[in-house]
Motif scaffolding. Structure first.
Motif, PDB file in Angstrom:
ATOM      1  N   LYS A  47       0.848  -1.216   0.000  1.00 53.00           N
ATOM      2  CA  LYS A  47       0.000   0.000   0.000  1.00 53.00           C
ATOM      3  C   LYS A  47       0.873   1.253   0.000  1.00 53.00           C
ATOM      4  CE  LYS A  47      -3.895  -1.978   2.548  1.00 53.00           C
ATOM      5  NZ  LYS A  47      -4.497  -2.051   3.890  1.00 53.00           N
ATOM      6  N   ALA A  48       1.934   1.212   0.805  1.00 51.20           N
ATOM      7  CA  ALA A  48       2.845   2.368   0.892  1.00 51.20           C
ATOM      8  C   ALA A  48       3.504   2.633  -0.469  1.00 51.20           C
ATOM      9  CB  ALA A  48       3.909   2.119   1.960  1.00 51.20           C
ATOM     10  N   ILE A  49       3.934   1.561  -1.132  1.00 50.12           N
ATOM     11  CA  ILE A  49       4.569   1.706  -2.451  1.00 50.12           C
ATOM     12  C   ILE A  49       3.554   2.249  -3.464  1.00 50.12           C
ATOM     13  CG2 ILE A  49       5.580   0.435  -4.390  1.00 50.12           C
ATOM     14  CD1 ILE A  49       6.903  -1.444  -2.323  1.00 50.12           C
ATOM     15  N   GLN A  50       2.343   1.723  -3.422  1.00 51.37           N
ATOM     16  CA  GLN A  50       1.303   2.189  -4.349  1.00 51.37           C
ATOM     17  C   GLN A  50       0.986   3.668  -4.129  1.00 51.37           C
ATOM     18  OE1 GLN A  50      -1.706  -0.726  -3.470  1.00 51.37           O
ATOM     19  NE2 GLN A  50      -1.018  -2.141  -5.058  1.00 51.37           N
ATOM     20  N   GLY A  51       1.171   4.112  -2.896  1.00 50.76           N
ATOM     21  CA  GLY A  51       0.923   5.525  -2.587  1.00 50.76           C
ATOM     22  C   GLY A  51       2.075   6.445  -2.954  1.00 50.76           C
ATOM     23  N   GLY A  52       3.255   5.852  -3.260  1.00 48.96           N
ATOM     24  CA  GLY A  52       4.353   6.708  -3.713  1.00 48.96           C
ATOM     25  C   GLY A  52       5.680   6.569  -2.992  1.00 48.96           C
ATOM     26  N   LYS A  91      10.105 -11.990   1.080  1.00 59.86           N
ATOM     27  CA  LYS A  91       8.816 -11.544   0.509  1.00 59.86           C
ATOM     28  C   LYS A  91       8.873 -10.072   0.117  1.00 59.86           C
ATOM     29  CE  LYS A  91       5.861 -14.371   3.488  1.00 59.86           C
ATOM     30  NZ  LYS A  91       5.090 -14.153   4.723  1.00 59.86           N
ATOM     31  N   ILE A  92       9.407  -9.250   1.011  1.00 56.19           N
ATOM     32  CA  ILE A  92       9.413  -7.803   0.743  1.00 56.19           C
ATOM     33  C   ILE A  92      10.422  -7.463  -0.346  1.00 56.19           C
ATOM     34  CG2 ILE A  92       9.820  -5.519   1.775  1.00 56.19           C
ATOM     35  CD1 ILE A  92       8.443  -6.597   4.295  1.00 56.19           C
ATOM     36  N   ARG A  93      11.502  -8.215  -0.393  1.00 52.06           N
ATOM     37  CA  ARG A  93      12.467  -8.004  -1.470  1.00 52.06           C
ATOM     38  C   ARG A  93      11.811  -8.290  -2.832  1.00 52.06           C
ATOM     39  NH1 ARG A  93      14.985  -8.508  -5.328  1.00 52.06           N
ATOM     40  NH2 ARG A  93      17.149  -8.863  -5.877  1.00 52.06           N
ATOM     41  N   GLU A  94      11.030  -9.373  -2.926  1.00 51.16           N
ATOM     42  CA  GLU A  94      10.339  -9.716  -4.184  1.00 51.16           C
ATOM     43  C   GLU A  94       9.341  -8.634  -4.563  1.00 51.16           C
ATOM     44  OE1 GLU A  94       8.652 -13.669  -3.912  1.00 51.16           O
ATOM     45  OE2 GLU A  94      10.641 -14.498  -3.500  1.00 51.16           O
ATOM     46  N   LEU A  95       8.604  -8.159  -3.568  1.00 53.59           N
ATOM     47  CA  LEU A  95       7.621  -7.100  -3.801  1.00 53.59           C
ATOM     48  C   LEU A  95       8.298  -5.839  -4.347  1.00 53.59           C
ATOM     49  CD1 LEU A  95       4.628  -6.028  -3.268  1.00 53.59           C
ATOM     50  CD2 LEU A  95       5.554  -5.131  -1.137  1.00 53.59           C
ATOM     51  N   CYS A  96       9.385  -5.432  -3.701  1.00 52.13           N
ATOM     52  CA  CYS A  96      10.105  -4.225  -4.132  1.00 52.13           C
ATOM     53  C   CYS A  96      10.677  -4.392  -5.539  1.00 52.13           C
ATOM     54  CB  CYS A  96      11.209  -3.870  -3.138  1.00 52.13           C
ATOM     55  SG  CYS A  96      10.568  -3.288  -1.551  1.00 52.13           S
ATOM     56  N   SER A  97      11.133  -5.599  -5.860  1.00 52.88           N
ATOM     57  CA  SER A  97      11.650  -5.873  -7.205  1.00 52.88           C
ATOM     58  C   SER A  97      10.555  -5.669  -8.249  1.00 52.88           C
ATOM     59  CB  SER A  97      12.154  -7.313  -7.321  1.00 52.88           C
ATOM     60  OG  SER A  97      13.259  -7.500  -6.503  1.00 52.88           O
ATOM     61  N   GLN A  98       9.356  -6.164  -7.935  1.00 55.13           N
ATOM     62  CA  GLN A  98       8.228  -6.016  -8.871  1.00 55.13           C
ATOM     63  C   GLN A  98       7.953  -4.548  -9.178  1.00 55.13           C
ATOM     64  OE1 GLN A  98       4.855  -8.062  -7.109  1.00 55.13           O
ATOM     65  NE2 GLN A  98       6.060  -9.927  -6.900  1.00 55.13           N
ATOM     66  N   TYR A  99       8.093  -3.712  -8.146  1.00 52.94           N
ATOM     67  CA  TYR A  99       7.801  -2.279  -8.313  1.00 52.94           C
ATOM     68  C   TYR A  99       9.049  -1.454  -8.656  1.00 52.94           C
ATOM     69  CZ  TYR A  99       3.024  -2.781  -6.488  1.00 52.94           C
ATOM     70  OH  TYR A  99       1.687  -3.115  -6.311  1.00 52.94           O
ATOM     71  N   HIS A 100      10.193  -2.131  -8.788  1.00 52.89           N
ATOM     72  CA  HIS A 100      11.477  -1.454  -9.089  1.00 52.89           C
ATOM     73  C   HIS A 100      11.822  -0.391  -8.040  1.00 52.89           C
ATOM     74  CE1 HIS A 100      11.262  -3.599 -12.835  1.00 52.89           C
ATOM     75  NE2 HIS A 100      10.085  -3.084 -13.053  1.00 52.89           N
ATOM     76  N   ILE A 101      11.651  -0.785  -6.772  1.00 57.82           N
ATOM     77  CA  ILE A 101      11.950   0.106  -5.642  1.00 57.82           C
ATOM     78  C   ILE A 101      13.169  -0.452  -4.906  1.00 57.82           C
ATOM     79  CG2 ILE A 101      11.077   0.910  -3.388  1.00 57.82           C
ATOM     80  CD1 ILE A 101       9.359   2.112  -5.431  1.00 57.82           C
TER      81      ILE A 101
END
Length: 213
Positions: A30-35, A57-67
């Protein structure tokens, strides 16, 4: 990983104090989607097994969003999940030692409270600095506040991005305008809010104003 100044604009530091039955992964998304532009996983009380699982898990999520994704303090966990880097405090491993372990391409962030600490961290290979506490904070029991003059002096002294941290909220963030920061790091201003995504949207807009001025 090439760290850009814009990556540092809204830096989220995780905290499981406000999960209320939700997963940390879901809150970070949610935080990433918000910016949010950068994520640090900070865990003080998980055992190694759980910490590893959460980090993966969070590393995979951040990779998906290129963060960019870094782990707080724990170089071993960061290496095990191939995180983008590590953030260390003054009492943790020194930046040069972390660089020797992680290699040349990982991100290293270092906490600094004085110009001397900031210059030394930069010299030893830090990619960015976390400077604070810039306001009173309850997230870290031992966090000593630094003046806005010191924040400004640190920003002027180094060539790497500086992220202000500590007690930052939507109400006080614009007081950091003109200091030279590249962005802000937040914990409760994001994860303690009912609507994390909306809080992130607001904070990102305000962080943009504070960093540009």
């Amino acid at each position: 990983m090439n760290l850009l100044k814009k990556d540092m604009l809204l830096y989220a530091v995780t905290d499981r104090s406000w999960l209320n039955g939700e997963s940390l992964l879901s809150q970070v998304e949610k935080a990433i989607q918000g910016g949010v532009t950068f994520v640090q996983l900070r865990e003080k009380n998980l055992d190694t097994e759980q910490f590893l699982e959460e980090a993966r898990k969070i590393r995979e999520l951040c990779s998906q969003y290129h963060i960019p994704f870094v782990v707080n303090d724990n170089v071993e966990i960061a290496m095990a999940v191939d995180a983008d880097g590590v953030h260390v405090g003054q009492s943790d491993m020194e930046a040069g030692d972390v660089r020797a372990k992680l290699g040349p391409h990982k991100i290293i962030g270092v906490t600094a409270k004085t110009v001397e600490q900031a210059l030394l961290a930069e010299q030893r290979g830090a990619d960015y600095l976390g400077v604070g506490a810039v306001f009173h904070t309850t997230s870290k029991a031992d966090a000593r506040e630094i003046t806005h003059e010191t924040l400004q002096e640190i920003c002027s002294a180094v060539h790497i991005p500086v992220v202000a941290i500590g007690g930052i909220s939507q109400e006080n963030i614009l007081q950091l305008s003109g200091s030279g920061i590249s962005g802000i790091a937040v914990i409760s201003a994001l994860f303690a809010q009912k609507d994390i995504r909306a809080a992130a949207e607001n904070l990102r807009r305000l962080a943009g104003q504070a960093a540009e001025s």
